[in-house]
Write a protein that holds these residues in place. Sequence first.
Motif, PDB file in Angstrom:
ATOM      1  N   GLY A   5       9.551  -4.002  -4.003  1.00  0.00           N
ATOM      2  CA  GLY A   5       8.244  -3.727  -3.612  1.00  0.00           C
ATOM      3  C   GLY A   5       7.823  -2.464  -4.459  1.00  0.00           C
ATOM      4  O   GLY A   5       6.750  -2.308  -5.240  1.00  0.00           O
ATOM      5  N   LEU A   6       8.720  -1.374  -4.494  1.00  0.00           N
ATOM      6  CA  LEU A   6       8.389  -0.110  -5.359  1.00  0.00           C
ATOM      7  C   LEU A   6       8.258  -0.432  -6.740  1.00  0.00           C
ATOM      8  O   LEU A   6       7.449   0.175  -7.525  1.00  0.00           O
ATOM      9  CB  LEU A   6       9.250   0.897  -4.975  1.00  0.00           C
ATOM     10  CG  LEU A   6       9.109   2.349  -6.029  1.00  0.00           C
ATOM     11  CD1 LEU A   6       7.741   2.787  -5.587  1.00  0.00           C
ATOM     12  CD2 LEU A   6      10.153   3.403  -5.138  1.00  0.00           C
ATOM     13  N   THR A   7       9.009  -1.370  -7.072  1.00  0.00           N
ATOM     14  CA  THR A   7       9.232  -1.767  -8.799  1.00  0.00           C
ATOM     15  C   THR A   7       7.694  -2.231  -9.079  1.00  0.00           C
ATOM     16  O   THR A   7       7.150  -1.790 -10.334  1.00  0.00           O
ATOM     17  CB  THR A   7      10.246  -2.832  -9.116  1.00  0.00           C
ATOM     18  OG1 THR A   7      11.385  -2.337  -8.345  1.00  0.00           O
ATOM     19  CG2 THR A   7      10.457  -3.011 -10.463  1.00  0.00           C
ATOM     20  N   ARG A   8       7.349  -3.199  -8.372  1.00  0.00           N
ATOM     21  CA  ARG A   8       5.961  -3.766  -8.553  1.00  0.00           C
ATOM     22  C   ARG A   8       4.891  -2.595  -8.750  1.00  0.00           C
ATOM     23  O   ARG A   8       3.950  -2.512  -9.433  1.00  0.00           O
ATOM     24  CB  ARG A   8       5.540  -4.859  -7.453  1.00  0.00           C
ATOM     25  CG  ARG A   8       6.550  -5.989  -7.854  1.00  0.00           C
ATOM     26  CD  ARG A   8       6.421  -6.900  -6.617  1.00  0.00           C
ATOM     27  NE  ARG A   8       5.046  -7.394  -6.077  1.00  0.00           N
ATOM     28  CZ  ARG A   8       4.927  -8.310  -5.303  1.00  0.00           C
ATOM     29  NH1 ARG A   8       5.860  -8.864  -4.845  1.00  0.00           N
ATOM     30  NH2 ARG A   8       3.736  -8.779  -5.066  1.00  0.00           N
ATOM     31  N   ALA A   9       4.955  -1.710  -7.776  1.00  0.00           N
ATOM     32  CA  ALA A   9       3.796  -0.726  -7.819  1.00  0.00           C
ATOM     33  C   ALA A   9       4.198   0.254  -8.958  1.00  0.00           C
ATOM     34  O   ALA A   9       2.967   0.425  -9.564  1.00  0.00           O
ATOM     35  CB  ALA A   9       4.115   0.075  -6.271  1.00  0.00           C
ATOM     36  N   LEU A  10       5.205   0.618  -9.319  1.00  0.00           N
ATOM     37  CA  LEU A  10       5.329   1.353 -10.463  1.00  0.00           C
ATOM     38  C   LEU A  10       4.769   0.578 -11.677  1.00  0.00           C
ATOM     39  O   LEU A  10       4.054   1.553 -12.523  1.00  0.00           O
ATOM     40  CB  LEU A  10       6.889   1.645 -10.674  1.00  0.00           C
ATOM     41  CG  LEU A  10       7.553   2.558  -9.646  1.00  0.00           C
ATOM     42  CD1 LEU A  10       8.940   2.435  -9.881  1.00  0.00           C
ATOM     43  CD2 LEU A  10       6.843   4.184  -9.683  1.00  0.00           C
ATOM     44  N   ASN A  14       0.800  -0.967  -0.198  1.00  0.00           N
ATOM     45  CA  ASN A  14       0.077  -0.116  -0.131  1.00  0.00           C
ATOM     46  C   ASN A  14       0.853   1.333   0.046  1.00  0.00           C
ATOM     47  O   ASN A  14       0.339   2.296  -0.716  1.00  0.00           O
ATOM     48  CB  ASN A  14      -0.936   0.037   1.131  1.00  0.00           C
ATOM     49  CG  ASN A  14      -2.220  -1.002   1.125  1.00  0.00           C
ATOM     50  OD1 ASN A  14      -2.679  -1.215   0.030  1.00  0.00           O
ATOM     51  ND2 ASN A  14      -2.258  -1.568   2.152  1.00  0.00           N
ATOM     52  N   LEU A  15       2.041   1.336   0.786  1.00  0.00           N
ATOM     53  CA  LEU A  15       2.738   2.281   0.857  1.00  0.00           C
ATOM     54  C   LEU A  15       3.692   2.410  -0.629  1.00  0.00           C
ATOM     55  O   LEU A  15       3.833   3.599  -0.791  1.00  0.00           O
ATOM     56  CB  LEU A  15       3.763   2.160   2.035  1.00  0.00           C
ATOM     57  CG  LEU A  15       4.668   3.167   2.271  1.00  0.00           C
ATOM     58  CD1 LEU A  15       4.160   4.593   2.608  1.00  0.00           C
ATOM     59  CD2 LEU A  15       5.606   3.139   3.662  1.00  0.00           C
ATOM     60  N   THR A  16       4.284   1.521  -0.978  1.00  0.00           N
ATOM     61  CA  THR A  16       5.021   1.533  -2.213  1.00  0.00           C
ATOM     62  C   THR A  16       3.873   2.058  -3.236  1.00  0.00           C
ATOM     63  O   THR A  16       4.487   2.976  -4.280  1.00  0.00           O
ATOM     64  CB  THR A  16       5.601   0.315  -2.466  1.00  0.00           C
ATOM     65  OG1 THR A  16       4.529  -0.669  -2.996  1.00  0.00           O
ATOM     66  CG2 THR A  16       6.564   0.027  -1.613  1.00  0.00           C
ATOM     67  N   ALA A  17       3.017   1.599  -3.329  1.00  0.00           N
ATOM     68  CA  ALA A  17       1.886   2.272  -4.302  1.00  0.00           C
ATOM     69  C   ALA A  17       1.632   3.848  -4.083  1.00  0.00           C
ATOM     70  O   ALA A  17       1.375   4.471  -5.038  1.00  0.00           O
ATOM     71  CB  ALA A  17       0.484   1.543  -4.225  1.00  0.00           C
ATOM     72  N   ARG A  18       1.475   4.145  -2.864  1.00  0.00           N
ATOM     73  CA  ARG A  18       1.339   5.523  -2.423  1.00  0.00           C
ATOM     74  C   ARG A  18       2.550   6.384  -3.123  1.00  0.00           C
ATOM     75  O   ARG A  18       2.363   7.426  -3.683  1.00  0.00           O
ATOM     76  CB  ARG A  18       1.390   5.904  -0.945  1.00  0.00           C
ATOM     77  CG  ARG A  18       0.949   7.232  -0.688  1.00  0.00           C
ATOM     78  CD  ARG A  18       0.544   7.349   0.581  1.00  0.00           C
ATOM     79  NE  ARG A  18       0.430   8.802   1.102  1.00  0.00           N
ATOM     80  CZ  ARG A  18       0.323   9.457   2.416  1.00  0.00           C
ATOM     81  NH1 ARG A  18       0.627   8.531   3.558  1.00  0.00           N
ATOM     82  NH2 ARG A  18       0.024  10.703   2.642  1.00  0.00           N
ATOM     83  N   ILE A  19       3.813   5.970  -2.979  1.00  0.00           N
ATOM     84  CA  ILE A  19       4.741   6.738  -3.497  1.00  0.00           C
ATOM     85  C   ILE A  19       4.808   6.629  -5.028  1.00  0.00           C
ATOM     86  O   ILE A  19       5.276   7.496  -5.693  1.00  0.00           O
ATOM     87  CB  ILE A  19       6.313   5.945  -2.928  1.00  0.00           C
ATOM     88  CG1 ILE A  19       6.214   5.841  -1.669  1.00  0.00           C
ATOM     89  CG2 ILE A  19       7.411   6.375  -3.887  1.00  0.00           C
ATOM     90  CD1 ILE A  19       7.471   4.984  -1.217  1.00  0.00           C
ATOM     91  N   ALA A  20       4.363   5.477  -5.580  1.00  0.00           N
ATOM     92  CA  ALA A  20       4.214   5.523  -7.045  1.00  0.00           C
ATOM     93  C   ALA A  20       3.136   6.561  -7.732  1.00  0.00           C
ATOM     94  O   ALA A  20       3.496   7.148  -8.438  1.00  0.00           O
ATOM     95  CB  ALA A  20       3.792   4.064  -7.605  1.00  0.00           C
ATOM     96  N   ARG A  21       2.185   6.698  -7.064  1.00  0.00           N
ATOM     97  CA  ARG A  21       1.201   7.636  -7.371  1.00  0.00           C
ATOM     98  C   ARG A  21       1.522   8.917  -7.073  1.00  0.00           C
ATOM     99  O   ARG A  21       1.109  10.189  -7.702  1.00  0.00           O
ATOM    100  CB  ARG A  21      -0.239   7.197  -6.506  1.00  0.00           C
ATOM    101  CG  ARG A  21      -0.994   6.175  -6.929  1.00  0.00           C
ATOM    102  CD  ARG A  21      -2.316   6.013  -6.464  1.00  0.00           C
ATOM    103  NE  ARG A  21      -2.490   5.874  -5.042  1.00  0.00           N
ATOM    104  CZ  ARG A  21      -2.358   4.735  -4.226  1.00  0.00           C
ATOM    105  NH1 ARG A  21      -2.315   3.669  -4.884  1.00  0.00           N
ATOM    106  NH2 ARG A  21      -2.164   5.000  -3.030  1.00  0.00           N
ATOM    107  N   THR A  22       2.493   9.080  -6.116  1.00  0.00           N
ATOM    108  CA  THR A  22       2.970  10.815  -5.896  1.00  0.00           C
ATOM    109  C   THR A  22       3.666  11.215  -7.209  1.00  0.00           C
ATOM    110  O   THR A  22       3.896  12.332  -7.385  1.00  0.00           O
ATOM    111  CB  THR A  22       3.981  10.557  -4.579  1.00  0.00           C
ATOM    112  OG1 THR A  22       3.244  10.273  -3.425  1.00  0.00           O
ATOM    113  CG2 THR A  22       4.515  11.914  -4.394  1.00  0.00           C
ATOM    114  N   ALA A  23       4.328  10.379  -8.002  1.00  0.00           N
ATOM    115  CA  ALA A  23       5.084  10.627  -9.169  1.00  0.00           C
ATOM    116  C   ALA A  23       4.183  10.980 -10.136  1.00  0.00           C
ATOM    117  O   ALA A  23       4.646  11.697 -11.311  1.00  0.00           O
ATOM    118  CB  ALA A  23       6.015   9.379  -9.528  1.00  0.00           C
TER     119      ALA A  23
END
Length: 278
Positions: A60-65, A34-43
Amino acid sequence: MSQIDSLPPLREVIARHGLSAKKQLGQNFLLDLNLTARIARTAGPLTGVTVIEVGPGPGGLTRALLAEGARKVIAIERDERALPALAEIAAAYPGRLDIISGDAMTTDYAALADGPTRIVANLPYNIGTELLVGWLTADPWPPFFQSLTLMFQREVAERIVAKPGDDQYGRLGVLCGWRTEARIAFNVGRENFTPPPNVTSAVVHLVPKPVAADIRVRDVEAITRAAFGQRRKMVRQSLKSTSVPVDKLLAAAGLRGDERAETLPVEAFLAMAKALRD
């Protein structure tokens, strides 16, 4: 923690590949998708965008992006232990993840740009500021990237967005204020990381803005190095180390000379940098 794709939970990935975080690599893994997805959406919306990610670790962030629709993610990872885990992500998103096994400090980022490009990363703490300065001092400007969405220690994030008069205002604040619009998007508590760091973190979003072509990075660096090198002294005294007549610099910025560096607006440093060049 929600699932954003069909891949296994990150804790399982870490255990299976023996990916215990290494302190010497500045690794602190984010496991909450959920947190990595929030970072991705911030972009911002990522459809049609190439994203460069530094230090993906278990991904984790890779998958969210990728789940947020990035056309391509280029992941730069120094730790060879993480490559098999990243390869599994690449297989789940065919043709959309390029993995570069290499050192983020020696990567030619501009050469990786492919169409609209953004940099999004949970940066290793030990190299985060140095990477940021490298991206912000690139020439030509505007740069190859549309934006930077980066995780830092909260203390560094405050220095990035600091304004004149703030205790955290210094050379980094001048550089970021000159070349970008920067904001802290949100804080990330230490409990969200494995292993937990000793500090709170923050996600910072920076968007490049146009700058005057007649002001050189090296001149801005020279002025800010002199001014903040003796930040408690009046600028008339601290600027003597530039070896340029101080009255000329002060006149260019409309200063009296009894001000201190931490009170000066970015525009004053730019005016003095231009006078230094002239």
